[in-house]
Design an enzyme around this catalytic site. Structure first.
Site, PDB file in Angstrom:
ATOM      1  N   PRO A 138       0.633  -1.530  -0.137  1.00  0.00           N
ATOM      2  CA  PRO A 138      -0.012  -0.217  -0.138  1.00  0.00           C
ATOM      3  C   PRO A 138       0.844   1.445  -0.289  1.00  0.00           C
ATOM      4  O   PRO A 138       0.284   2.270  -0.404  1.00  0.00           O
ATOM      5  CB  PRO A 138      -0.882  -0.283   1.283  1.00  0.00           C
ATOM      6  CG  PRO A 138      -0.987  -1.350   1.610  1.00  0.00           C
ATOM      7  CD  PRO A 138       0.091  -2.364   0.742  1.00  0.00           C
ATOM      8  N   TYR A 139       1.741   0.767   0.711  1.00  0.00           N
ATOM      9  CA  TYR A 139       2.820   2.698   0.856  1.00  0.00           C
ATOM     10  C   TYR A 139       3.551   2.477  -0.267  1.00  0.00           C
ATOM     11  O   TYR A 139       3.276   3.928  -1.196  1.00  0.00           O
ATOM     12  CB  TYR A 139       4.396   2.110   1.598  1.00  0.00           C
ATOM     13  CG  TYR A 139       5.138   3.005   1.414  1.00  0.00           C
ATOM     14  CD1 TYR A 139       5.113   4.543   1.735  1.00  0.00           C
ATOM     15  CD2 TYR A 139       6.277   2.804   0.618  1.00  0.00           C
ATOM     16  CE1 TYR A 139       6.051   5.453   1.092  1.00  0.00           C
ATOM     17  CE2 TYR A 139       7.493   3.148   0.052  1.00  0.00           C
ATOM     18  CZ  TYR A 139       7.041   5.027   0.985  1.00  0.00           C
ATOM     19  OH  TYR A 139       8.368   5.857   0.255  1.00  0.00           O
TER      20      TYR A 139
END
Length: 337
Positions: free
Chosen positions: A140-141
């Site tokens: 997700p980052y």
């Protein structure tokens, strides 16, 4: 010339602010101090608040009409945390960043430097990448960085915004003058974990030993944070040359790395040579969101910014150890994690 540095009380943002000051640029720092440190803003123009706070952004520009560019270094950055808390990362790194861009544009500022990441790349067979390599975020980052690059590209096409996305590889080290450094006590990246292991007499874990690299461990392009900061200054100084007003491009991406791939095992060997302290190492499985890694083969930063890294991995390790030895003295109330 004044520059608004969002996230300017964090590790990278504060170092960028120092490099700006050393080069005659005046940083105006905005930080909510979620992970940043008030000590890193000492003797600097500082506003505490959120990048999504439109009223605050308006006030900053009203009080500093000389601001001609923005460095956007405000983000959450811990990969395993992003896997466990994806909604938090999309909110902080994407939703609020979209608001911030709107606030900046509303105030007439059209030069925008975005802190992106090489974590968005799909590495080639030899793990090298350039700015044209395919993208394949694995956490997700990393997805938040890729999303924001698309937001900036689309916004630059539709508005007067001109944006440079600087794709960082793996920052290490500290300000050589030790004005700032990594503020957290138990960082999640390789060098921070190595220092913690030595300080606490704990094992260091090599997470992932089955990658298709030359020794099975992940491969990274470790760039000294001061070199990274110097690259931002070069980008600010040469911004209008890279993206001229009325030119045929309003958006550009530039890799910021050394061009050298170092495996985790090789980095551990370098750390042992510099630290000269006992270190126990254990090999474990990769963490969620991890990737084999990559290093840059690009020369775009040299061509467009007239910039090249000056510090070595050994320098980065040495400066990190020097900072770690003084961190608790410089930071009056060090963060426990």
């Amino acid at each position: 010339m004044k520059v608004l540095v969002a996230g300017g009380a964090g590790f990278i943002g504060s170092t960028v602010a120092s490099a700006c000051l050393d080069d005659g640029l005046q940083p105006v720092i905005l930080d909510n101090l979620c992970t940043g440190r008030i000590e890193f803003t000492r003797d600097r123009i500082f506003y505490q608040g959120d990048i999504a706070d439109g009223a605050l952004i308006d006030r900053i520009f009203a009080e500093h009409p000389e601001i001609t560019a923005v460095v956007h270094a405000a983000a959450l950055i811990v990969v395993p945390e992003s896997v466990a808390q994806p909604l938090r990362y999309y909110r902080e790194n994407v939703a609020k960043s979209v608001d911030f861009i709107e606030h900046v544009l509303r105030n007439g500022c059209q030069r925008y430097l975005f802190s992106s990441s090489a974590a968005i790349y799909q590495p080639g067979d030899d793990f090298s990448v350039d700015e044209t390599s395919p993208l394949a975020p694995t956490s997700p980052y990393a997805h938040t960085k890729a999303m924001m690059e698309q937001v900036l590209a689309d916004t630059a096409t539709a508005t007067g915004l001109r944006a440079l996305s600087l794709r960082y590889f793996n920052p290490i080290g500290a300000d050589p003058q030790l004005r700032t450094g990594l503020q957290i006590r138990t960082p999640s990246h390789v060098l921070g974990k190595l220092i913690t292991a030595v300080e606490r007499n704990e094992e260091f874990q090599i997470t992932g030993i089955d990658w298709p690299t030359r020794d099975g461990s992940g491969i990274r392009d470790y760039i000294h944070v001061w070199d990274l900061a110097r690259a931002h200054v070069a980008a600010l100084r040469r911004f209008d040359d890279v993206l001229p007003v009325g030119g045929d491009r309003s958006y550009e991406v530039i890799n910021l790395g050394t061009g050298n791939g170092t495996t985790v095992r090789e980095f551990v060997d370098a750390f042992r040579a510099v630290a000269d302290q006992p270190l126990r190492v254990r090999e474990t499985a990769a963490r969620p969101g991890d990737s084999a890694g990559s290093y840059t083969r690009s020369t775009r930063s040299r061509t467009l910014l007239d910039w090249k890294p000056e510090y070595s991995i050994v320098d980065g390790i040495r400066h990190s150890l020097e900072w770690s030895a003084q961190r608790d003295r410089i930071l009056a109330d060090p963060q426990p994690v």
